[in-house]
Design a protein around this motif. Structure first.
Motif, mmCIF file in Angstrom:
data_model
loop_
_atom_site.group_PDB
_atom_site.id
_atom_site.type_symbol
_atom_site.label_atom_id
_atom_site.label_comp_id
_atom_site.label_asym_id
_atom_site.label_seq_id
_atom_site.Cartn_x
_atom_site.Cartn_y
_atom_site.Cartn_z
ATOM 1 N N HIS A 197 0.968 -1.287 0.107
ATOM 2 C CA HIS A 197 0.121 -0.014 0.031
ATOM 3 C C HIS A 197 0.939 1.331 -0.108
ATOM 4 O O HIS A 197 2.065 1.127 0.078
ATOM 5 C CB HIS A 197 -0.942 0.023 1.244
ATOM 6 N N ASP A 212 -0.160 -4.247 6.035
ATOM 7 C CA ASP A 212 -1.053 -3.449 7.201
ATOM 8 C C ASP A 212 -2.438 -4.009 7.009
ATOM 9 O O ASP A 212 -3.134 -3.688 6.016
ATOM 10 C CB ASP A 212 -1.036 -2.157 7.154
ATOM 11 N N HIS A 251 1.287 3.869 2.047
ATOM 12 C CA HIS A 251 1.732 4.737 3.024
ATOM 13 C C HIS A 251 3.177 4.779 2.954
ATOM 14 O O HIS A 251 4.033 3.743 2.498
ATOM 15 C CB HIS A 251 1.357 3.975 4.696
ATOM 16 N N HIS A 285 -7.289 -1.504 4.730
ATOM 17 C CA HIS A 285 -6.489 -0.511 5.382
ATOM 18 C C HIS A 285 -6.795 0.863 4.902
ATOM 19 O O HIS A 285 -7.098 1.704 5.542
ATOM 20 C CB HIS A 285 -4.810 -1.100 5.486
ATOM 21 N N ASP A 312 5.868 4.639 5.168
ATOM 22 C CA ASP A 312 6.531 3.733 5.516
ATOM 23 C C ASP A 312 6.696 2.324 4.864
ATOM 24 O O ASP A 312 7.248 1.249 5.206
ATOM 25 C CB ASP A 312 6.406 3.408 7.163
ATOM 26 N N HIS A 313 5.808 2.229 3.776
ATOM 27 C CA HIS A 313 5.809 1.072 3.011
ATOM 28 C C HIS A 313 6.380 1.131 1.692
ATOM 29 O O HIS A 313 6.920 0.266 0.848
ATOM 30 C CB HIS A 313 4.484 0.394 3.019
HETATM 31 ZN ZN LIG Z 1 -0.170 1.761 6.368
#
Ligand SMILES: [Zn+2]
Length: 551
Positions: A61, A264, A63, A237, A65-66
């Motif tokens: 996804h 997530d 975000h 998510h 941090d991904h």
């Molecule tokens: Zn996330």
């Protein structure tokens, strides 16, 4: 084949896993480390592999941090496809271009600051170098962990003894390839140490990396590389988020193994999006553990607290500040406020959406109604506007953002980022922190060591933009709007692997040999681990850079 944990190992950011088979190298996520300096410095640690030799990247996804290291990966020579759903790719483009821009701005600001404060700059530079050396040591320690077959080691020796994220700086014997050039007495143009202040990548790098994007559909298997087939399943998510299932054959003729990466996991029943997909079979499973040991309040309770907080602010002519991640949290929050207005539960206060990225993300949500759940679809069909608050003011530039402080009260601000580690929200916090009629409302996870976590824990003084400030505003938290499943909801998802799920599979259930617990702070991981074992599943909490053999 083996799997290496290159991020989100005993922490919640930096998600990145490398699967290596006899025929392929596949990355799953390539996220940025966020939070405290000893975490973010890990973004500077060289990739543990040669990027040009990686065949493909699968992205769960959008975000940061991904996906946040994608431009860096491409700049370092990765030339393969990046597969994700269309929703994820549109959001990731937004996130990465913004991140490139921010990094350039930050580097410029840092340079000006260093120019004005050479002494403090030298100290901070030294600290960064120390953190960097510590991160290299930590990575090395992870690499050295035995690559033993991960066939379930009940009570493996790491459990409960996590390497702290802050480690003692290594001794003077350090001879890193990056700081071998002479430190003293050299010509001034020689750069003796790794350049830790330059932008990690630029907006241009980010734009270039988007050319590698390849959209795929949910529930449709495709071949990623020889012997590796992937299926993306809805993770519920954020828009486009996925659980990734891989069918992997190491060498030709080898037995097939099923690997499942939870990504997530969203909270079942949360607004706008469909719930996570139940998966029933895996040989190896990676599961997120953000909320290990914790339960969210039910949605009705979350709505009640939200309504009560808005009324409190209205009665006292105050300001409600909600730090929220631009993607996911902001849309859910607006959806919820819109419902409360419809029900007549709250007065209609002006809402400043002080996050250009949030309003652009909402536009992307609007373009993908095919991802919405039945409730939101029916709201839309009835002419509702569940993605828009009726009295919403979007502030595009910095001047408008600053002008909010002079607006007539009461009003609400939703601004990024959600953990107060940066962004416009910090400016609002500076204005409101010692104002007793202001309320800071947390609606998402606060990572260990962040300003948000300190405030949530009831700190009476905190540092905001370098200044020590007294906390006189009210602090409230609602976890029911979390984009993450809580502990029971993660365990419910895991139970499908042991019972074969409600859909009674044609063949016996294929319970995972090992459940790797990732994407959680150490406390959360320790809390959930015994409960996963109680389901009859073997567990392992991998360290950063640890490599395991999958048989
Ligand atoms: Zn996330």
């Amino acid at each position: 084949m083996d799997l290496q944990f290159l991020g989100a190992a005993t922490t919640v950011t930096g998600s990145q896993y490398l699967l290596t088979t006899a025929r392929a190298r596949i990355l799953i996520d390539c996220g940025m480390f966020q939070g405290t300096p000893d975490e973010t410095i890990r973004n500077r640690v060289p990739f543990a592999y040669e990027p040009p030799r990686v065949d493909a990247l699968l992205l769960t996804h959008a975000h940061l941090d991904h996906c946040g290291l994608i431009p860096h990966l491409v700049a370092e020579g990765f030339a393969g496809p990046i597969y994700a759903t269309a929703g994820t790719l549109e959001l990731a483009a937004l996130v990465l271009l913004d991140s490139g821009r921010l990094q350039e701005e930050f580097a410029k600001r840092e340079m000006r600051w260093e120019h004005r404060h050479p002494d403090r700059a030298a100290a901070s530079n030294h600290q960064a170098q120390t953190d960097y050396a510590a991160a290299l040591d930590l990575a090395e320690a992870g690499e050295e962990l035995a690559g033993s077959p991960a066939t379930g080691r009940p009570g493996n020796h790491h459990t409960g003894e996590h390497v702290p994220t802050t480690v003692e700086p290594a001794g003077p014997q350090l001879a890193r390839p990056t700081d071998t050039a002479g430190r003293a007495g050299q010509a001034p143009e020689v750069e003796p140490e790794p350049e830790l202040e330059a932008p990690l990548y630029t907006e241009r790098d980010a734009r270039r990396s988007l050319r590698r994007f390849r959209p795929i559909r949910y529930d449709t298997e495709f071949e990623v590389a020889p012997g590796v087939h992937a299926t993306f399943l809805d993770a519920g998510h954020i828009l486009g988020s996925a659980i990734i299932r891989l069918r992997v054959q190491d060498g030709e003729g080898d037995p097939e193994r099923v690997l499942v990466f939870s990504g997530d996991l969203g909270r079942p029943g949360s607004p706008i999006l469909r719930d996570y997909t139940s998966v029933t079979e895996a040989d190896y499973l990676l599961v997120e553990s953000t909320y290990g040991g914790r339960e969210h309040e039910p949605e009705a309770e979350a709505m009640r607290i939200l309504a009560e907080t808005v009324r409190l602010v209205a009665e006292h002519d105050g300001v409600l500040l909600v730090p929220a991640f631009a993607i996911g949290r902001t849309q859910d929050l607006i959806w919820s406020l819109d419902r409360l207005i419809d029900q007549g539960a709250i007065p209609l206060l002006p809402l400043y959406l002080d996050s250009p990225m949030a309003s652009k993300a909402t536009d992307i949500y609007r373009r993908h109604p095919e991802y919405f759940d039945a409730e939101t679809t029916s709201l839309l069909r009835r002419g509702g506007t569940p993605l828009d608050y009726p009295k919403q003011i979007v502030t595009d530039d910095f001047q408008h953002s600053q002008a909010i402080a002079r607006a007539p009260r009461p009003y609400m601000i939703v601004s990024a980022n959600g953990m107060l580690t940066g962004g416009r929200v910090v400016g609002h916090l500076r204005d409101l922190i010692d104002d007793p009629s202001a309320v800071i409302l947390f609606v998402g996870y606060q990572g260990e060591g962040t300003l948000g976590a300190h405030l949530q824990a009831g700190a009476t003084t905190v540092k905001v933009e370098g200044a020590v400030r007294e906390v006189r505003c009210k602090i409230r938290s609602i976890s029911g709007f979390s984009a993450h499943a809580d502990e029971s909801e993660v365990l419910d998802w895991l139970r499908n692997f042991t019972a074969g799920g409600s859909g009674a599979p044609a063949r016996p259930s294929r319970a995972p040999r090992t459940v790797f617990i990732v994407h959680g702070d150490p406390e959360a991981q320790k809390a959930i681990e015994p409960k996963i074992r109680a389901l009859g599943l073997a567990t392992h909490i991998p360290e950063w850079h640890e490599r395991v053999t999958l048989e």
